[in-house]
Design a protein around this motif. Structure first.
Motif, short mmCIF file in Angstrom:
data_model
loop_
_atom_site.label_atom_id
_atom_site.label_comp_id
_atom_site.label_asym_id
_atom_site.label_seq_id
_atom_site.Cartn_x
_atom_site.Cartn_y
_atom_site.Cartn_z
N ASP A 77 0.84 -1.19 0.00
CA ASP A 77 0.00 0.00 0.00
C ASP A 77 0.88 1.25 0.00
O ASP A 77 0.68 2.19 -0.78
CB ASP A 77 -0.88 -0.01 1.25
CG ASP A 77 -2.31 0.38 0.93
OD1 ASP A 77 -2.53 0.85 -0.20
OD2 ASP A 77 -3.18 0.21 1.78
N ARG A 127 -3.81 7.58 5.29
CA ARG A 127 -4.03 6.84 4.06
C ARG A 127 -5.52 6.88 3.72
O ARG A 127 -6.37 6.41 4.44
CB ARG A 127 -3.54 5.41 4.31
CG ARG A 127 -4.15 4.29 3.60
CD ARG A 127 -3.59 3.02 4.17
NE ARG A 127 -3.99 2.86 5.55
CZ ARG A 127 -4.74 1.87 5.97
NH1 ARG A 127 -5.17 0.98 5.15
NH2 ARG A 127 -5.07 1.77 7.24
N VAL A 144 -5.18 -4.29 0.20
CA VAL A 144 -4.33 -3.22 -0.30
C VAL A 144 -5.17 -2.38 -1.24
O VAL A 144 -5.76 -2.90 -2.18
CB VAL A 144 -3.10 -3.79 -1.02
CG1 VAL A 144 -2.34 -2.69 -1.74
CG2 VAL A 144 -2.18 -4.49 -0.04
N GLY A 145 -5.22 -1.10 -0.97
CA GLY A 145 -6.05 -0.22 -1.77
C GLY A 145 -7.51 -0.37 -1.37
O GLY A 145 -7.88 -1.27 -0.63
N ASP A 146 -8.31 0.56 -1.87
CA ASP A 146 -9.73 0.51 -1.53
C ASP A 146 -10.53 1.22 -2.61
O ASP A 146 -9.98 2.00 -3.40
CB ASP A 146 -9.97 1.18 -0.18
CG ASP A 146 -11.19 0.61 0.52
OD1 ASP A 146 -11.97 -0.09 -0.17
OD2 ASP A 146 -11.35 0.84 1.71
N GLU A 176 -6.54 -6.98 -3.45
CA GLU A 176 -5.79 -5.85 -3.98
C GLU A 176 -6.64 -5.11 -5.01
O GLU A 176 -7.14 -5.71 -5.95
CB GLU A 176 -4.50 -6.37 -4.62
CG GLU A 176 -3.53 -5.27 -4.99
CD GLU A 176 -2.23 -5.84 -5.55
OE1 GLU A 176 -1.57 -6.60 -4.84
OE2 GLU A 176 -1.90 -5.52 -6.70
#
Lengths: 218, 346
Positions: free
Chosen positions: A139, A215, B239-241, B275
């Motif tokens: 990330d 984040r 990871v990420g959204d 992801e």
């Protein structure tokens, strides 16, 4: 491994310390304990362990918990290696403690054999990445959505191989399984992981801890 | 994280000694003025201008009105929640006398014939009176505004505190009660403790987002349900959204099905990794054995074929199962993002 790894366990909860001590298996010897920042620093100075299992949230000190312990102990000559252990899943906690010098990060739900293995690995100078830490790294370094910032420094990005390794660790592969999947030796996997750890610790990219704190994905 | 204020909820009472000095000071001032008037008459001093006495009266009135306000605002800082109206009770008399003095001074000014030209008086009197009134009541308004502000922040704090208390009551206390009741049953206790831990952790460490806003949250919720239903621990890493559209929802549902299979047939540790990238959403569900041969699933078993593969394929994605006897099993689920999204009218 010929002789046993000397370990100091630091946690402010007695129950957790007892549990950690019990779950540590063969080849690891607990030589000291700490319950707050001051007693941890003292115990580490007295026992001179190879590895310190360090809870992230600790009372005492300057209020920085594990960060205070790391600050003090890593300045002394011949410091022990640190393995962070926490219930916190918060990215800012994880990244902060790794950037302060911990060689690995595992959550308290880890099983006894896994923890023993992680301690031995840290004692040998390798890095220990839990799937969650690997996820944070991906990330942070923008393996995922849309982060294509132009970067000059090598420290600021992961190589394609390192990304692959991180991704597999995040998927729950052990180092051995990562090696098999990518057709590389376990030693090479360890090298990649240590390189990622070094980047995580040294990179100035957007101030990673800051990244972790805020984040936000559109 | 802010620590809860470590003070008792009810503030300690504080009683102030009544301040009775002001009537005496007033009488003293009046006597001084009388003495001064007598002396000036006796020694033939020039008479003071007519406006001096009303001006002094106004200033004294002002002082009387303001002084309790000062005291009260000092007190405000200490106990902001006390709504005592504008004055404490023992200040009332002083304020009434002060207002009386100030008003008589103003009345005198309003009726003062210092010139015979009505126009000049018409222009002079209203602004002067307005200024005098503002001077008299201004501090009240300032204080009122401050009090409103203090009260509002207090109300917000109170609300937060109530929220936290309610949350703890609904979650931790209930769980502890359940654990005590089931103390003989290790499986139930472990399940309750795990669920509570997850809940509290979300509450403490994570941004609270809804499943619709965040596919990571939606996935975590789906996997939690599997954990609860099958009493296993599953590690979820995202990871990420992205906001959960219907394609992502399908992928999450498929991942839930895969995790259920892993929980039923597989061996811990089970991990789920998701992801979000620009053009794909990928989920990997992995267990540590014992594995099976995906080619030999009977045709009537709908779990993998329909709930995982079919579901994802209908949304333009694909799913694959990698497994061998005696080894780990990994289900890969992937759905496209942008390309498909463009076609969907929304």
């Amino acid at each position: 491994m010929s002789d046993r790894v000397r370990v100091v366990v630091v946690d402010d909860h007695d129950v957790i310390r007892v549990g950690v001590k019990q779950s540590l298996g063969e080849g690891v010897e607990v030589v000291g304990e700490g319950r707050d920042v001051e007693s941890a620093i003292q115990a580490i100075a007295d026992a001179r362990p190879a590895v310190v299992i360090l809870d992230v949230h600790l009372p005492g000190g300057m209020g920085g918990g594990a960060l205070d312990v790391l600050d003090v102990c890593l300045k002394k000559p011949d410091p022990p290696r640190f393995l962070a252990l926490s219930v916190s899943d918060a990215a800012e906690d994880v990244v902060a403690v790794v950037r302060a010098g911990a060689r690995g990060y595992v959550t308290k739900s880890i099983s006894g054999p896994e923890l023993t293995d992680a301690v031995k690995r840290v004692a040998l100078g390798d890095a220990v990445f839990s799937p969650r830490l690997a996820g944070f790294v991906l990330d942070a370094f923008g393996a995922a959505a849309g982060d294509v910032a132009v970067v000059d420094e090598d420290l600021d990005k992961l190589t394609a191989r390192e990304q692959e390794v991180m991704r597999l660790i995040a998927r729950g592969y052990s180092y051995r399984e990562v090696g098999e999947k990518l057709f590389i030796s376990i030693k090479t996997v360890e090298t990649h992981v240590s390189a990622v750890l070094r980047k995580l610790q040294l990179s100035s990219r957007h101030e990673l801890a800051h990244w972790a704190a805020q984040r936000r994905i559109v | 994280m802010t620590s809860p204020a470590n003070e008792r909820l009810a503030r300690p009472l504080r009683r102030r000694a009544p301040n009775a000095a002001w009537p005496r000071a007033l009488v003293g001032a009046a006597m001084l003025m009388a003495a001064f008037a007598t002396a000036s008459a006796r020694f033939g001093w020039p008479r003071p201008a007519a406006w001096v006495v009303p001006l002094v009266a106004y200033v004294v009135g002002l002082a009387l009105v303001w002084s309790p306000l000062d005291l009260a605002s000092v007190e405000d800082a200490r106990r902001p929640e006390v709504v005592i109206g504008l004055f404490a009770r023992d200040h009332w008399a002083r304020v009434v006398v002060g207002i009386g003095l100030a008003f008589s001074a103003m009345w005198w000014f309003a009726t003062w014939h210092y010139t015979d030209q009505p126009v000049v008086r018409l222009l002079m009197v209203p602004p002067a009176l307005i200024a005098a009134l503002a001077l008299l009541f201004g501090p009240w308004l300032v204080r009122l505004a401050r009090q409103v502000r203090v009260e509002r922040s207090e109300r917000i704090r109170e609300f937060e505190r109530a929220e936290i208390a309610a949350h703890l009551h609904d979650s931790v206390l209930q769980t502890l009660t359940l654990i005590r009741k089931n103390s003989g049953d290790p499986a139930t206790v472990a399940k309750l403790a795990r669920a509570q831990e997850r809940d509290l952790r979300t509450y403490l460490y994570q941004d609270r987002r809804t499943a619709a806003e965040s596919v990571a949250t939606a996935l975590a919720a789906a996997i939690s349900a599997v954990e609860d239903a099958h009493a296993v621990a599953i590690e979820v890493v995202s990871v990420g959204d992205a906001p959960t559209d219907k394609h992502l929802r399908a992928a999450v549902a498929a991942a839930k099905e895969a995790a259920t299979n892993a929980a039923k047939h597989g061996v811990a540790p089970i991990s789920v990794y998701a992801e979000v990238s620009d053009d794909h959403y990928q989920v990997f569900v992995r267990d540590s054995g014992p594995g099976f041969n995906p080619k030999r699933i009977p045709a009537d078993r709908l779990g993998i074929r329909e709930s995982i593969m079919g579901r994802v394929e209908r949304h333009g994605g694909f799913a694959a199962v990698a497994s061998k006897r005696g080894q780990s099993t990994e289900v890969t689920i992937s759905v496209p993002r942008r390309a498909e999204n463009g076609k969907v009218a929304r």
